[in-house]
Design an enzyme around this catalytic site. Structure first.
Site, PDB file in Angstrom:
ATOM      1  N   ASP A 159       0.758  -0.936  -0.202  1.00  0.00           N
ATOM      2  CA  ASP A 159       0.111   0.136   0.100  1.00  0.00           C
ATOM      3  C   ASP A 159       0.893   1.002  -0.004  1.00  0.00           C
ATOM      4  O   ASP A 159       0.155   2.309  -0.637  1.00  0.00           O
ATOM      5  CB  ASP A 159      -0.585   0.244   1.403  1.00  0.00           C
ATOM      6  CG  ASP A 159      -2.196  -0.949   0.894  1.00  0.00           C
ATOM      7  OD1 ASP A 159      -2.991  -0.197   0.598  1.00  0.00           O
ATOM      8  OD2 ASP A 159      -2.398  -1.573   2.061  1.00  0.00           O
ATOM      9  N   HIS A 213     -10.842   7.498   0.527  1.00  0.00           N
ATOM     10  CA  HIS A 213     -11.089   6.085   0.819  1.00  0.00           C
ATOM     11  C   HIS A 213     -11.902   5.002   2.446  1.00  0.00           C
ATOM     12  O   HIS A 213     -10.959   5.622   3.432  1.00  0.00           O
ATOM     13  CB  HIS A 213      -9.748   5.040   0.460  1.00  0.00           C
ATOM     14  CG  HIS A 213     -10.245   3.949   0.901  1.00  0.00           C
ATOM     15  ND1 HIS A 213     -10.222   2.550  -0.496  1.00  0.00           N
ATOM     16  CD2 HIS A 213     -10.752   2.801   1.700  1.00  0.00           C
ATOM     17  CE1 HIS A 213     -10.591   1.404   0.716  1.00  0.00           C
ATOM     18  NE2 HIS A 213     -10.779   1.704   1.735  1.00  0.00           N
ATOM     19  N   GLY A 217     -11.863   1.252   7.525  1.00  0.00           N
ATOM     20  CA  GLY A 217     -10.534   1.313   7.940  1.00  0.00           C
ATOM     21  C   GLY A 217     -11.014   2.752   6.892  1.00  0.00           C
ATOM     22  O   GLY A 217     -11.334   2.899   5.538  1.00  0.00           O
ATOM     23  N   ARG A 297     -23.757   1.130   8.578  1.00  0.00           N
ATOM     24  CA  ARG A 297     -25.024   0.562   8.185  1.00  0.00           C
ATOM     25  C   ARG A 297     -25.940   0.474   9.378  1.00  0.00           C
ATOM     26  O   ARG A 297     -27.349   1.086   9.598  1.00  0.00           O
ATOM     27  CB  ARG A 297     -25.477  -0.949   7.579  1.00  0.00           C
ATOM     28  CG  ARG A 297     -25.332  -1.191   6.250  1.00  0.00           C
ATOM     29  CD  ARG A 297     -24.878  -1.987   5.142  1.00  0.00           C
ATOM     30  NE  ARG A 297     -23.732  -3.020   6.512  1.00  0.00           N
ATOM     31  CZ  ARG A 297     -23.330  -3.589   5.760  1.00  0.00           C
ATOM     32  NH1 ARG A 297     -23.063  -4.420   4.435  1.00  0.00           N
ATOM     33  NH2 ARG A 297     -21.481  -3.980   5.916  1.00  0.00           N
TER      34      ARG A 297
HETATM   35  P1  AMP Z   1     -15.184  -1.768   3.259  1.00  0.00           P
HETATM   36  O1  AMP Z   1     -14.335  -2.195   4.531  1.00  0.00           O
HETATM   37  O2  AMP Z   1     -14.965  -1.080   2.247  1.00  0.00           O
HETATM   38  O3  AMP Z   1     -15.805  -3.434   3.272  1.00  0.00           O
HETATM   39  O4  AMP Z   1     -16.563  -0.980   4.047  1.00  0.00           O
HETATM   40  C1  AMP Z   1     -17.203  -1.437   5.516  1.00  0.00           C
HETATM   41  C2  AMP Z   1     -17.862   0.029   6.257  1.00  0.00           C
HETATM   42  O5  AMP Z   1     -18.477   0.158   4.752  1.00  0.00           O
HETATM   43  C3  AMP Z   1     -19.234  -0.899   6.793  1.00  0.00           C
HETATM   44  O6  AMP Z   1     -19.046   0.731   7.436  1.00  0.00           O
HETATM   45  C4  AMP Z   1     -20.121  -0.747   6.359  1.00  0.00           C
HETATM   46  O7  AMP Z   1     -21.568  -0.361   7.177  1.00  0.00           O
HETATM   47  C5  AMP Z   1     -20.029   0.390   4.805  1.00  0.00           C
HETATM   48  N1  AMP Z   1     -21.283  -0.519   4.276  1.00  0.00           N
HETATM   49  C6  AMP Z   1     -20.880  -1.086   3.311  1.00  0.00           C
HETATM   50  N2  AMP Z   1     -22.511  -1.455   2.559  1.00  0.00           N
HETATM   51  C7  AMP Z   1     -23.760  -0.448   3.066  1.00  0.00           C
HETATM   52  C8  AMP Z   1     -24.400   0.284   2.715  1.00  0.00           C
HETATM   53  N3  AMP Z   1     -25.076   0.052   2.044  1.00  0.00           N
HETATM   54  N4  AMP Z   1     -24.965   1.220   3.586  1.00  0.00           N
HETATM   55  C9  AMP Z   1     -24.350   1.883   4.281  1.00  0.00           C
HETATM   56  N5  AMP Z   1     -22.581   1.364   4.521  1.00  0.00           N
HETATM   57  C10 AMP Z   1     -22.388   0.294   3.526  1.00  0.00           C
END
Ligand code: AMP
Length: 408
Positions: A159, A213, A217, A297
Protein backbone atom coordinates in the site's frame (compact mmCIF):
# COMPACT_ATOMS: atom_id res chain seq x y z
CA UNK A 1 2.95 -13.57 -21.94
CA UNK A 2 1.49 -17.10 -21.60
CA UNK A 3 -1.90 -17.45 -19.87
CA UNK A 4 -1.38 -17.50 -16.13
CA UNK A 5 -3.54 -18.04 -13.05
CA UNK A 6 -2.75 -15.49 -10.39
CA UNK A 7 -3.83 -15.93 -6.78
CA UNK A 8 -4.26 -12.71 -4.81
CA UNK A 9 -4.13 -12.97 -1.02
CA UNK A 10 -5.19 -10.03 1.11
CA UNK A 11 -5.11 -10.52 4.85
CA UNK A 12 -6.42 -8.19 7.51
CA UNK A 13 -6.24 -8.47 11.28
CA UNK A 14 -9.38 -10.58 11.34
CA UNK A 15 -9.97 -11.57 7.72
CA UNK A 16 -8.43 -13.29 4.72
CA UNK A 17 -9.66 -12.32 1.26
CA UNK A 18 -8.53 -14.02 -1.90
CA UNK A 19 -9.22 -14.13 -5.61
CA UNK A 20 -7.94 -16.00 -8.62
CA UNK A 21 -7.53 -14.22 -11.94
CA UNK A 22 -6.63 -15.61 -15.32
CA UNK A 23 -4.20 -13.24 -17.00
CA UNK A 24 -3.38 -13.30 -20.70
CA UNK A 25 -1.28 -10.82 -22.67
CA UNK A 26 -4.24 -8.45 -22.92
CA UNK A 27 -6.99 -9.61 -20.56
CA UNK A 28 -7.58 -10.19 -16.86
CA UNK A 29 -10.54 -12.41 -15.96
CA UNK A 30 -11.71 -12.99 -12.41
CA UNK A 31 -12.38 -16.72 -11.96
CA UNK A 32 -12.91 -17.10 -8.21
CA UNK A 33 -13.18 -14.90 -5.18
CA UNK A 34 -13.61 -15.63 -1.49
CA UNK A 35 -13.33 -14.25 2.01
CA UNK A 36 -13.12 -15.45 5.56
CA UNK A 37 -14.16 -12.91 8.22
CA UNK A 38 -14.34 -13.05 11.99
CA UNK A 39 -10.93 -14.60 12.69
CA UNK A 40 -10.19 -14.53 16.43
CA UNK A 41 -13.67 -13.44 17.49
CA UNK A 42 -13.89 -16.03 20.28
CA UNK A 43 -16.78 -18.44 20.05
CA UNK A 44 -18.69 -16.18 17.64
CA UNK A 45 -19.03 -17.64 14.16
CA UNK A 46 -17.06 -16.20 11.26
CA UNK A 47 -18.24 -16.03 7.68
CA UNK A 48 -16.61 -17.95 4.87
CA UNK A 49 -17.69 -17.76 1.25
CA UNK A 50 -16.31 -18.53 -2.18
CA UNK A 51 -17.89 -17.49 -5.46
CA UNK A 52 -17.05 -18.72 -8.92
CA UNK A 53 -17.23 -16.49 -11.97
CA UNK A 54 -16.46 -19.31 -14.35
CA UNK A 55 -19.54 -19.41 -16.60
CA UNK A 56 -21.54 -22.58 -16.05
CA UNK A 57 -23.02 -24.49 -18.97
CA UNK A 58 -25.97 -22.40 -20.14
CA UNK A 59 -25.11 -19.60 -17.71
CA UNK A 60 -24.36 -16.01 -18.66
CA UNK A 61 -20.81 -14.67 -18.41
CA UNK A 62 -20.70 -12.48 -15.29
CA UNK A 63 -23.13 -14.69 -13.31
CA UNK A 64 -21.47 -15.80 -10.08
CA UNK A 65 -22.10 -19.16 -8.42
CA UNK A 66 -21.64 -19.60 -4.66
CA UNK A 67 -19.35 -22.56 -4.02
CA UNK A 68 -19.00 -22.13 -0.26
CA UNK A 69 -21.22 -20.32 2.24
CA UNK A 70 -20.31 -21.34 5.80
CA UNK A 71 -20.18 -19.88 9.30
CA UNK A 72 -17.18 -21.59 10.93
CA UNK A 73 -15.66 -20.69 14.29
CA UNK A 74 -12.16 -19.42 13.59
CA UNK A 75 -10.17 -18.96 16.80
CA UNK A 76 -6.95 -17.84 15.12
CA UNK A 77 -5.21 -17.03 11.86
CA UNK A 78 -3.68 -20.50 11.54
CA UNK A 79 -7.15 -22.10 11.62
CA UNK A 80 -8.34 -19.44 9.18
CA UNK A 81 -5.60 -20.05 6.67
CA UNK A 82 -5.98 -23.82 6.85
CA UNK A 83 -9.69 -23.37 6.02
CA UNK A 84 -8.82 -21.22 3.01
CA UNK A 85 -5.97 -23.54 1.97
CA UNK A 86 -8.25 -26.57 2.26
CA UNK A 87 -10.84 -24.90 0.07
CA UNK A 88 -8.24 -23.85 -2.50
CA UNK A 89 -7.08 -27.48 -2.77
CA UNK A 90 -10.34 -29.40 -2.34
CA UNK A 91 -12.53 -27.30 -4.57
CA UNK A 92 -10.16 -27.97 -7.47
CA UNK A 93 -9.62 -24.27 -7.99
CA UNK A 94 -6.93 -23.60 -10.59
CA UNK A 95 -3.36 -24.11 -9.40
CA UNK A 96 -1.73 -20.66 -9.24
CA UNK A 97 1.25 -19.80 -11.45
CA UNK A 98 2.05 -16.82 -9.22
CA UNK A 99 0.78 -15.33 -5.97
CA UNK A 100 0.39 -11.63 -5.12
CA UNK A 101 0.20 -10.57 -1.46
CA UNK A 102 -1.16 -7.26 -0.26
CA UNK A 103 0.98 -5.69 2.43
CA UNK A 104 0.25 -2.35 4.13
CA UNK A 105 3.86 -1.37 4.76
CA UNK A 106 7.17 -3.19 4.39
CA UNK A 107 9.19 -0.65 6.38
CA UNK A 108 11.65 2.00 5.24
CA UNK A 109 13.86 -0.34 3.22
CA UNK A 110 11.12 -2.27 1.41
CA UNK A 111 9.38 0.33 -0.72
CA UNK A 112 9.06 -1.47 -4.08
CA UNK A 113 6.68 -4.27 -5.05
CA UNK A 114 8.87 -7.33 -5.53
CA UNK A 115 9.57 -11.08 -5.48
CA UNK A 116 9.40 -12.49 -1.94
CA UNK A 117 12.53 -14.18 -0.59
CA UNK A 118 13.25 -15.37 2.99
CA UNK A 119 15.61 -12.38 3.35
CA UNK A 120 12.83 -9.98 2.34
CA UNK A 121 10.50 -11.53 4.92
CA UNK A 122 13.17 -11.07 7.62
CA UNK A 123 13.56 -7.43 6.59
CA UNK A 124 9.80 -6.73 6.64
CA UNK A 125 9.47 -8.51 9.98
CA UNK A 126 11.77 -5.89 11.55
CA UNK A 127 9.03 -3.32 10.98
CA UNK A 128 5.86 -5.08 12.16
CA UNK A 129 5.35 -2.17 14.61
CA UNK A 130 4.60 0.05 11.58
CA UNK A 131 1.37 -1.88 10.83
CA UNK A 132 1.00 -4.10 13.89
CA UNK A 133 -2.51 -5.31 13.11
CA UNK A 134 -1.72 -6.18 9.50
CA UNK A 135 1.96 -7.11 9.02
CA UNK A 136 2.20 -10.23 11.23
CA UNK A 137 -0.86 -11.75 9.52
CA UNK A 138 0.43 -10.87 6.03
CA UNK A 139 3.85 -12.39 6.75
CA UNK A 140 2.30 -15.54 8.22
CA UNK A 141 0.22 -15.98 5.09
CA UNK A 142 3.21 -15.36 2.78
CA UNK A 143 5.11 -18.16 4.56
CA UNK A 144 2.13 -20.55 4.52
CA UNK A 145 1.37 -19.84 0.85
CA UNK A 146 4.98 -20.66 -0.05
CA UNK A 147 4.60 -24.03 1.74
CA UNK A 148 1.21 -24.71 0.19
CA UNK A 149 2.37 -24.04 -3.37
CA UNK A 150 6.07 -24.94 -3.46
CA UNK A 151 7.92 -23.50 -6.45
CA UNK A 152 5.24 -20.91 -7.21
CA UNK A 153 6.66 -17.35 -7.11
CA UNK A 154 5.20 -15.03 -4.47
CA UNK A 155 5.23 -11.23 -4.80
CA UNK A 156 4.55 -8.48 -2.30
CA UNK A 157 2.40 -5.49 -3.31
CA UNK A 158 2.61 -2.60 -0.91
CA UNK A 159 0.00 0.00 0.00
CA UNK A 160 2.89 2.33 0.79
CA UNK A 161 4.11 2.03 -2.84
CA UNK A 162 1.53 4.57 -4.06
CA UNK A 163 2.73 7.05 -1.42
CA UNK A 164 6.43 6.66 -2.31
CA UNK A 165 6.64 10.17 -3.76
CA UNK A 166 5.23 11.98 -0.71
CA UNK A 167 7.18 15.23 -0.40
CA UNK A 168 9.46 15.65 2.58
CA UNK A 169 7.03 18.00 4.39
CA UNK A 170 4.33 15.32 4.52
CA UNK A 171 6.61 12.28 4.86
CA UNK A 172 8.74 13.65 7.70
CA UNK A 173 7.21 13.67 11.20
CA UNK A 174 7.92 16.30 13.86
CA UNK A 175 9.86 14.01 16.20
CA UNK A 176 13.51 13.88 17.30
CA UNK A 177 15.90 12.87 14.53
CA UNK A 178 16.95 9.65 16.26
CA UNK A 179 13.43 8.22 15.76
CA UNK A 180 13.20 9.43 12.18
CA UNK A 181 16.49 7.59 11.64
CA UNK A 182 14.74 4.39 12.80
CA UNK A 183 12.39 4.75 9.83
CA UNK A 184 9.50 6.40 11.66
CA UNK A 185 7.71 8.53 9.08
CA UNK A 186 4.42 8.84 7.19
CA UNK A 187 3.90 5.79 4.97
CA UNK A 188 0.15 6.11 4.42
CA UNK A 189 -2.12 3.17 3.62
CA UNK A 190 -4.91 2.16 1.18
CA UNK A 191 -2.34 2.87 -1.56
CA UNK A 192 -3.49 -0.01 -3.75
CA UNK A 193 -7.02 1.40 -3.65
CA UNK A 194 -5.74 4.89 -4.60
CA UNK A 195 -3.68 3.37 -7.38
CA UNK A 196 -6.79 1.64 -8.74
CA UNK A 197 -8.76 4.90 -8.72
CA UNK A 198 -6.01 6.74 -10.59
CA UNK A 199 -5.87 3.85 -13.07
CA UNK A 200 -9.67 3.97 -13.52
CA UNK A 201 -9.40 7.69 -14.37
CA UNK A 202 -6.73 7.14 -17.04
CA UNK A 203 -6.10 8.71 -19.52
CA UNK A 204 -7.82 11.81 -18.09
CA UNK A 205 -6.54 11.91 -14.52
CA UNK A 206 -7.46 15.34 -13.18
CA UNK A 207 -4.50 17.49 -12.15
CA UNK A 208 -5.96 18.19 -8.68
CA UNK A 209 -7.67 15.12 -7.25
CA UNK A 210 -8.86 14.12 -3.77
CA UNK A 211 -9.83 10.50 -3.12
CA UNK A 212 -11.67 9.55 0.08
CA UNK A 213 -11.37 5.82 0.78
CA UNK A 214 -14.14 5.34 3.33
CA UNK A 215 -14.32 1.73 4.46
CA UNK A 216 -14.07 0.25 7.93
CA UNK A 217 -10.57 1.68 7.71
CA UNK A 218 -10.86 5.21 6.31
CA UNK A 219 -8.32 7.54 4.76
CA UNK A 220 -8.09 10.40 2.30
CA UNK A 221 -5.38 11.45 -0.16
CA UNK A 222 -4.40 14.55 -2.14
CA UNK A 223 -3.17 13.52 -5.58
CA UNK A 224 -1.50 15.83 -8.10
CA UNK A 225 -1.18 14.63 -11.69
CA UNK A 226 -1.75 11.05 -10.51
CA UNK A 227 0.92 11.17 -7.80
CA UNK A 228 0.06 11.08 -4.07
CA UNK A 229 1.35 14.23 -2.37
CA UNK A 230 -0.43 13.92 0.97
CA UNK A 231 -2.41 11.24 2.76
CA UNK A 232 -4.16 11.12 6.11
CA UNK A 233 -2.78 7.89 7.57
CA UNK A 234 0.66 8.21 9.08
CA UNK A 235 3.25 5.71 10.27
CA UNK A 236 0.40 3.28 10.92
CA UNK A 237 -3.19 3.01 9.67
CA UNK A 238 -4.36 4.27 13.09
CA UNK A 239 -3.67 7.91 12.16
CA UNK A 240 -5.63 10.29 9.96
CA UNK A 241 -9.40 10.64 9.76
CA UNK A 242 -11.70 8.65 12.07
CA UNK A 243 -12.07 4.97 11.10
CA UNK A 244 -14.53 2.29 12.22
CA UNK A 245 -12.50 1.35 15.30
CA UNK A 246 -9.44 3.66 15.08
CA UNK A 247 -8.95 7.07 16.64
CA UNK A 248 -7.33 8.76 13.65
CA UNK A 249 -5.13 11.76 14.50
CA UNK A 250 -5.31 12.54 18.19
CA UNK A 251 -3.46 14.67 20.74
CA UNK A 252 -0.54 12.47 21.93
CA UNK A 253 -1.40 13.65 25.46
CA UNK A 254 -4.61 11.60 25.28
CA UNK A 255 -2.63 8.45 24.54
CA UNK A 256 -0.20 9.21 27.37
CA UNK A 257 -3.09 9.75 29.77
CA UNK A 258 -4.59 6.37 28.87
CA UNK A 259 -1.17 4.69 28.97
CA UNK A 260 -0.56 5.92 32.51
CA UNK A 261 -4.01 4.68 33.58
CA UNK A 262 -3.25 1.26 32.07
CA UNK A 263 0.18 1.19 33.70
CA UNK A 264 -1.53 1.29 37.12
CA UNK A 265 -2.70 -2.29 36.65
CA UNK A 266 -0.62 -3.76 33.79
CA UNK A 267 2.25 -6.05 34.85
CA UNK A 268 4.78 -4.29 32.61
CA UNK A 269 5.21 -1.50 30.05
CA UNK A 270 4.84 -3.75 27.00
CA UNK A 271 1.53 -5.11 28.24
CA UNK A 272 0.27 -1.57 28.86
CA UNK A 273 1.43 -0.55 25.35
CA UNK A 274 -0.35 -3.55 23.82
CA UNK A 275 -3.52 -2.61 25.68
CA UNK A 276 -3.22 0.98 24.47
CA UNK A 277 -2.76 -0.22 20.90
CA UNK A 278 -5.95 -2.25 21.18
CA UNK A 279 -7.84 0.75 22.55
CA UNK A 280 -6.57 3.14 19.84
CA UNK A 281 -7.01 0.67 16.97
CA UNK A 282 -9.89 -1.60 17.88
CA UNK A 283 -12.11 0.18 20.38
CA UNK A 284 -12.11 3.81 19.26
CA UNK A 285 -13.33 5.62 16.15
CA UNK A 286 -16.99 5.17 15.22
CA UNK A 287 -17.27 2.29 17.70
CA UNK A 288 -15.87 4.27 20.63
CA UNK A 289 -17.88 7.39 19.85
CA UNK A 290 -21.17 5.59 19.27
CA UNK A 291 -20.67 3.04 22.09
CA UNK A 292 -22.57 0.83 19.73
CA UNK A 293 -20.96 -0.31 16.48
CA UNK A 294 -18.26 0.44 13.93
CA UNK A 295 -20.49 -0.49 11.00
CA UNK A 296 -22.01 2.50 9.20
CA UNK A 297 -25.21 0.57 8.37
CA UNK A 298 -25.83 -0.11 12.07
CA UNK A 299 -25.10 3.54 12.91
CA UNK A 300 -27.51 4.84 10.26
CA UNK A 301 -30.19 2.56 11.62
CA UNK A 302 -29.53 3.80 15.16
CA UNK A 303 -29.66 7.41 13.96
CA UNK A 304 -33.07 6.59 12.50
CA UNK A 305 -34.06 5.52 16.02
CA UNK A 306 -32.78 8.83 17.48
CA UNK A 307 -29.63 7.39 19.07
CA UNK A 308 -27.63 10.49 20.07
CA UNK A 309 -24.30 8.65 20.39
CA UNK A 310 -24.60 7.24 16.87
CA UNK A 311 -25.47 10.72 15.59
CA UNK A 312 -22.39 12.21 17.28
CA UNK A 313 -20.13 9.46 15.90
CA UNK A 314 -21.23 10.06 12.32
CA UNK A 315 -21.21 13.85 12.73
CA UNK A 316 -17.63 13.72 13.99
CA UNK A 317 -16.58 11.35 11.19
CA UNK A 318 -18.04 13.74 8.62
CA UNK A 319 -16.63 16.85 10.33
CA UNK A 320 -13.06 15.53 10.36
CA UNK A 321 -13.38 14.43 6.75
CA UNK A 322 -14.55 17.89 5.69
CA UNK A 323 -11.61 19.48 7.52
CA UNK A 324 -9.21 17.23 5.60
CA UNK A 325 -10.93 17.98 2.29
CA UNK A 326 -10.59 21.72 2.96
CA UNK A 327 -6.94 21.25 3.89
CA UNK A 328 -6.18 19.20 0.79
CA UNK A 329 -7.87 21.80 -1.43
CA UNK A 330 -5.35 24.27 0.03
CA UNK A 331 -2.49 21.79 -0.54
CA UNK A 332 -3.52 21.25 -4.17
CA UNK A 333 -4.28 24.93 -4.83
CA UNK A 334 -7.88 24.14 -5.81
CA UNK A 335 -9.70 20.99 -6.86
CA UNK A 336 -10.86 19.34 -10.09
CA UNK A 337 -12.36 16.11 -8.75
CA UNK A 338 -13.39 14.44 -5.51
CA UNK A 339 -13.80 10.65 -5.60
CA UNK A 340 -15.58 8.59 -2.95
CA UNK A 341 -14.62 4.93 -2.64
CA UNK A 342 -14.70 2.09 -0.05
CA UNK A 343 -17.81 0.51 1.48
CA UNK A 344 -19.13 3.76 2.98
CA UNK A 345 -18.01 5.93 0.05
CA UNK A 346 -19.72 3.66 -2.46
CA UNK A 347 -22.92 2.93 -0.57
CA UNK A 348 -23.72 5.44 2.13
CA UNK A 349 -25.43 8.19 0.21
CA UNK A 350 -26.15 10.09 3.44
CA UNK A 351 -22.45 10.34 4.33
CA UNK A 352 -21.66 11.67 0.84
CA UNK A 353 -24.41 14.28 1.15
CA UNK A 354 -23.31 15.32 4.64
CA UNK A 355 -19.66 15.61 3.58
CA UNK A 356 -20.45 17.74 0.52
CA UNK A 357 -23.01 20.01 2.23
CA UNK A 358 -21.21 23.30 2.84
CA UNK A 359 -18.39 22.61 0.40
CA UNK A 360 -20.24 24.52 -2.36
CA UNK A 361 -17.93 27.48 -1.67
CA UNK A 362 -15.10 25.33 -3.08
CA UNK A 363 -17.12 24.47 -6.20
CA UNK A 364 -18.41 21.06 -5.08
CA UNK A 365 -22.10 20.94 -5.99
CA UNK A 366 -23.68 17.59 -5.23
CA UNK A 367 -26.69 16.50 -7.30
CA UNK A 368 -29.03 15.01 -4.68
CA UNK A 369 -30.86 12.89 -7.29
CA UNK A 370 -27.66 11.47 -8.78
CA UNK A 371 -26.32 10.88 -5.27
CA UNK A 372 -29.07 8.30 -4.69
CA UNK A 373 -27.12 5.89 -6.91
CA UNK A 374 -24.89 3.19 -5.43
CA UNK A 375 -21.71 2.05 -7.15
CA UNK A 376 -19.89 3.85 -9.95
CA UNK A 377 -21.49 7.21 -10.79
CA UNK A 378 -20.91 10.92 -11.25
CA UNK A 379 -22.88 12.58 -8.47
CA UNK A 380 -22.11 16.28 -8.97
CA UNK A 381 -24.46 18.55 -10.92
CA UNK A 382 -23.85 19.13 -14.62
CA UNK A 383 -22.43 22.61 -13.98
CA UNK A 384 -20.46 21.83 -10.81
CA UNK A 385 -16.95 23.33 -11.10
CA UNK A 386 -15.59 20.29 -9.27
CA UNK A 387 -16.66 16.83 -10.44
CA UNK A 388 -17.73 14.47 -7.67
CA UNK A 389 -17.58 10.79 -8.49
CA UNK A 390 -18.04 7.38 -6.89
CA UNK A 391 -15.61 4.71 -8.10
CA UNK A 392 -15.32 1.28 -6.46
CA UNK A 393 -11.70 0.28 -5.82
CA UNK A 394 -10.21 -2.61 -7.82
CA UNK A 395 -7.35 -3.55 -5.51
CA UNK A 396 -7.00 -7.17 -6.60
CA UNK A 397 -6.70 -6.14 -10.24
CA UNK A 398 -3.89 -3.74 -9.36
CA UNK A 399 -2.08 -6.56 -7.55
CA UNK A 400 -2.55 -8.78 -10.63
CA UNK A 401 -1.08 -5.99 -12.79
CA UNK A 402 1.99 -5.73 -10.58
CA UNK A 403 2.45 -9.51 -10.50
CA UNK A 404 2.22 -9.69 -14.32
CA UNK A 405 4.75 -6.86 -14.66
CA UNK A 406 7.13 -8.48 -12.17
CA UNK A 407 6.80 -11.92 -13.81
CA UNK A 408 8.05 -10.37 -17.01
P1 AMP B 1 -15.17 -1.80 3.58
O1 AMP B 1 -14.16 -1.84 4.70
O2 AMP B 1 -14.69 -1.05 2.38
O3 AMP B 1 -15.72 -3.16 3.25
O4 AMP B 1 -16.41 -0.96 4.12
C1 AMP B 1 -17.11 -1.32 5.28
C2 AMP B 1 -18.03 -0.17 5.69
O5 AMP B 1 -18.92 0.12 4.60
C3 AMP B 1 -18.88 -0.47 6.89
O6 AMP B 1 -18.94 0.66 7.76
C4 AMP B 1 -20.25 -0.70 6.29
O7 AMP B 1 -21.29 -0.37 7.16
C5 AMP B 1 -20.23 0.25 5.12
N1 AMP B 1 -21.27 -0.12 4.16
C6 AMP B 1 -21.28 -1.19 3.35
N2 AMP B 1 -22.46 -1.24 2.66
C7 AMP B 1 -23.18 -0.17 3.06
C8 AMP B 1 -24.47 0.35 2.73
N3 AMP B 1 -25.25 -0.26 1.84
N4 AMP B 1 -24.87 1.50 3.34
C9 AMP B 1 -24.09 2.11 4.24
N5 AMP B 1 -22.87 1.68 4.59
C10 AMP B 1 -22.41 0.55 4.02
Amino acid sequence: MPTRNILVLNSGSSSIKFSIYQATETERTKLFEGALDGIGSGSAAGKFWIKSWVPEKGGQPGDATKLVDETPTVPDLATGFSLVAGALEKRSLPHPDAIGHRMVCGGPTVTENQFITPELIDEMERYTAFAPLHTPAAIYIMCEAAKLFPGVPNFVCLDSYFHRYLPEVTRHLPIPAEYSAMGVRRFGAHGISYESIVQALQPNVPARLIVAHLGNGASISAIRDGIGIDTSMGLTPTGGIISGTRTGDIDPGVLLFILRKLADTAPDTNTAADQLEKIASKKSGLLGLSQLDNDMRALRQAIGEDNAHARLAVDEFVYVLRKFIGGYIAVLGGLDMLVFTGGIGENDTATRAEVCAGLECFGLILDLERNKQRGEATISTQGSPVTIRVIPPAEDLIIVEHVCRLLQ
